[in-house]
Design a protein around this motif. Structure first.
Motif, PDB file in Angstrom:
ATOM      1  N   ASN A  42       6.410 -13.627  18.037  1.00 49.11           N
ATOM      2  CA  ASN A  42       5.108 -12.971  17.934  1.00 49.11           C
ATOM      3  C   ASN A  42       5.229 -11.449  18.028  1.00 49.11           C
ATOM      4  O   ASN A  42       4.357 -10.768  18.559  1.00 49.11           O
ATOM      5  N   GLY A  43       6.315 -10.906  17.462  1.00 43.11           N
ATOM      6  CA  GLY A  43       6.547  -9.469  17.522  1.00 43.11           C
ATOM      7  C   GLY A  43       5.596  -8.645  16.672  1.00 43.11           C
ATOM      8  O   GLY A  43       5.375  -7.471  16.953  1.00 43.11           O
ATOM      9  N   GLN A  44       5.033  -9.248  15.629  1.00 40.53           N
ATOM     10  CA  GLN A  44       4.103  -8.560  14.725  1.00 40.53           C
ATOM     11  C   GLN A  44       4.627  -7.165  14.364  1.00 40.53           C
ATOM     12  O   GLN A  44       3.934  -6.161  14.560  1.00 40.53           O
ATOM     13  N   PRO A  45       5.844  -7.088  13.773  1.00 38.11           N
ATOM     14  CA  PRO A  45       6.515  -5.796  13.577  1.00 38.11           C
ATOM     15  C   PRO A  45       6.127  -5.080  12.288  1.00 38.11           C
ATOM     16  O   PRO A  45       6.980  -4.535  11.586  1.00 38.11           O
ATOM     17  N   TRP A  46       4.871  -5.079  11.957  1.00 41.07           N
ATOM     18  CA  TRP A  46       4.455  -4.521  10.675  1.00 41.07           C
ATOM     19  C   TRP A  46       3.480  -3.369  10.847  1.00 41.07           C
ATOM     20  O   TRP A  46       2.824  -3.218  11.868  1.00 41.07           O
ATOM     21  N   HIS A  47       3.418  -2.579   9.805  1.00 42.30           N
ATOM     22  CA  HIS A  47       2.403  -1.533   9.694  1.00 42.30           C
ATOM     23  C   HIS A  47       2.002  -1.473   8.229  1.00 42.30           C
ATOM     24  O   HIS A  47       2.860  -1.520   7.343  1.00 42.30           O
ATOM     25  N   PHE A  48       0.705  -1.408   7.955  1.00 40.77           N
ATOM     26  CA  PHE A  48       0.196  -1.358   6.586  1.00 40.77           C
ATOM     27  C   PHE A  48      -0.390   0.025   6.318  1.00 40.77           C
ATOM     28  O   PHE A  48      -1.274   0.474   7.043  1.00 40.77           O
ATOM     29  N   THR A  49       0.100   0.682   5.288  1.00 38.87           N
ATOM     30  CA  THR A  49      -0.423   1.968   4.848  1.00 38.87           C
ATOM     31  C   THR A  49      -1.126   1.739   3.522  1.00 38.87           C
ATOM     32  O   THR A  49      -0.483   1.348   2.546  1.00 38.87           O
ATOM     33  N   VAL A  50      -2.427   1.950   3.489  1.00 36.91           N
ATOM     34  CA  VAL A  50      -3.200   1.710   2.275  1.00 36.91           C
ATOM     35  C   VAL A  50      -3.317   3.028   1.516  1.00 36.91           C
ATOM     36  O   VAL A  50      -3.886   3.997   2.025  1.00 36.91           O
ATOM     37  N   VAL A  51      -2.768   3.041   0.308  1.00 37.13           N
ATOM     38  CA  VAL A  51      -2.777   4.248  -0.525  1.00 37.13           C
ATOM     39  C   VAL A  51      -3.868   4.101  -1.580  1.00 37.13           C
ATOM     40  O   VAL A  51      -3.746   3.277  -2.493  1.00 37.13           O
ATOM     41  N   HIS A  52      -4.925   4.899  -1.428  1.00 34.74           N
ATOM     42  CA  HIS A  52      -6.036   4.912  -2.383  1.00 34.74           C
ATOM     43  C   HIS A  52      -5.922   6.095  -3.346  1.00 34.74           C
ATOM     44  O   HIS A  52      -6.598   6.124  -4.361  1.00 34.74           O
ATOM     45  N   ASP A  53      -5.101   7.067  -3.004  1.00 28.65           N
ATOM     46  CA  ASP A  53      -4.992   8.338  -3.735  1.00 28.65           C
ATOM     47  C   ASP A  53      -4.286   8.119  -5.073  1.00 28.65           C
ATOM     48  O   ASP A  53      -3.085   7.857  -5.126  1.00 28.65           O
ATOM     49  N   ARG A  54      -5.041   8.240  -6.167  1.00 30.80           N
ATOM     50  CA  ARG A  54      -4.503   8.006  -7.513  1.00 30.80           C
ATOM     51  C   ARG A  54      -3.330   8.937  -7.815  1.00 30.80           C
ATOM     52  O   ARG A  54      -2.314   8.520  -8.364  1.00 30.80           O
ATOM     53  N   ALA A  55      -3.449  10.215  -7.450  1.00 32.92           N
ATOM     54  CA  ALA A  55      -2.365  11.163  -7.724  1.00 32.92           C
ATOM     55  C   ALA A  55      -1.094  10.764  -6.982  1.00 32.92           C
ATOM     56  O   ALA A  55       0.011  10.856  -7.527  1.00 32.92           O
ATOM     57  N   LEU A  56      -1.235  10.294  -5.744  1.00 36.00           N
ATOM     58  CA  LEU A  56      -0.063   9.866  -4.981  1.00 36.00           C
ATOM     59  C   LEU A  56       0.543   8.603  -5.589  1.00 36.00           C
ATOM     60  O   LEU A  56       1.773   8.505  -5.713  1.00 36.00           O
ATOM     61  N   LEU A  57      -0.275   7.658  -5.987  1.00 36.55           N
ATOM     62  CA  LEU A  57       0.250   6.440  -6.629  1.00 36.55           C
ATOM     63  C   LEU A  57       0.989   6.786  -7.921  1.00 36.55           C
ATOM     64  O   LEU A  57       2.064   6.232  -8.197  1.00 36.55           O
ATOM     65  N   ASP A  58       0.440   7.700  -8.699  1.00 42.29           N
ATOM     66  CA  ASP A  58       1.110   8.123  -9.939  1.00 42.29           C
ATOM     67  C   ASP A  58       2.439   8.805  -9.632  1.00 42.29           C
ATOM     68  O   ASP A  58       3.449   8.553 -10.295  1.00 42.29           O
TER      69      ASP A  58
END
Length: 187
Positions: A42-58
């Motif tokens: 049950n370490g739950q060793p995750w982190h989620f980064t949500v990228v909404h920035d179109r310029a960054l995704l490109d």
């Protein structure tokens, strides 16, 4: 059919998305499904980064394509040379899934979290694609800093999410049934 099994059977990798963003409650539901994945001890060793920035995704896509072009793998080089190819398939957002560096099994545990998110997305009629090619972006510490990932975590995978631009393809045929049952020998 049971709704969970239905989502498992119907989920496909989506590679064409509509441009509009997901509703906040839908995104929250998908992310929460990831948080409920099983993990070692049950370490739950995750982190989620949500990228909404179109310029960054490109930008992330371009960095990945440069790495693909230099990979020496013919299929990757070919994809990278295609000006229409976008690593995130122009989805309105991507979730970067990072694992705790000194976690017990971060690669396995984050994979379970991703599978939960993929199935949750499918259950909501939302497209998703697990993106291993994002590793070319993650290979550069300078680039990774742009994601503001907390100290102690390494980015491992990304998942594109968005409304599907068209119908899903039919399921490819399964490659046999590579299953073997072992029972205790009869006395």
């Amino acid at each position: 059919m049971n709704p969970v099994l239905q989502a498992i059977h119907s989920r496909r990798s989506t590679r064409a998305y509509r441009p509009e963003p997901l509703k906040a409650e839908e995104l929250d539901t998908i992310l929460e499904a990831g948080l409920y994945a099983p993990s070692a001890c049950n370490g739950q060793p995750w982190h989620f980064t949500v990228v909404h920035d179109r310029a960054l995704l490109d930008h992330m896509s371009e960095v990945c394509k440069a790495g693909m072009a230099a990979s020496g793998q013919d299929w990757m080089v070919s994809m990278a040379k295609n000006p229409e190819f976008h690593v995130f398939y122009r989805a309105p957002l991507a979730v970067v899934v990072s694992g705790l560096k000194d976690g017990l099994c971060p690669l396995v545990d984050t994979s379970a979290a991703i599978q939960n998110m993929l199935l949750a997305a499918e259950s909501l009629g939302i497209g998703s694609c697990w993106l291993g090619l994002a590793r070319f972006f993650f290979a550069s510490p300078q680039e990774v800093r742009k994601l503001d990932i907390p100290e102690g975590y390494d980015p491992l995978y990304a998942v594109s999410l968005g409304y599907k631009a068209g119908p899903d393809a039919p399921a490819p045929a399964r490659k046999g049934r590579p299953i073997r049952h072992l029972y205790a020998p009869k006395a």
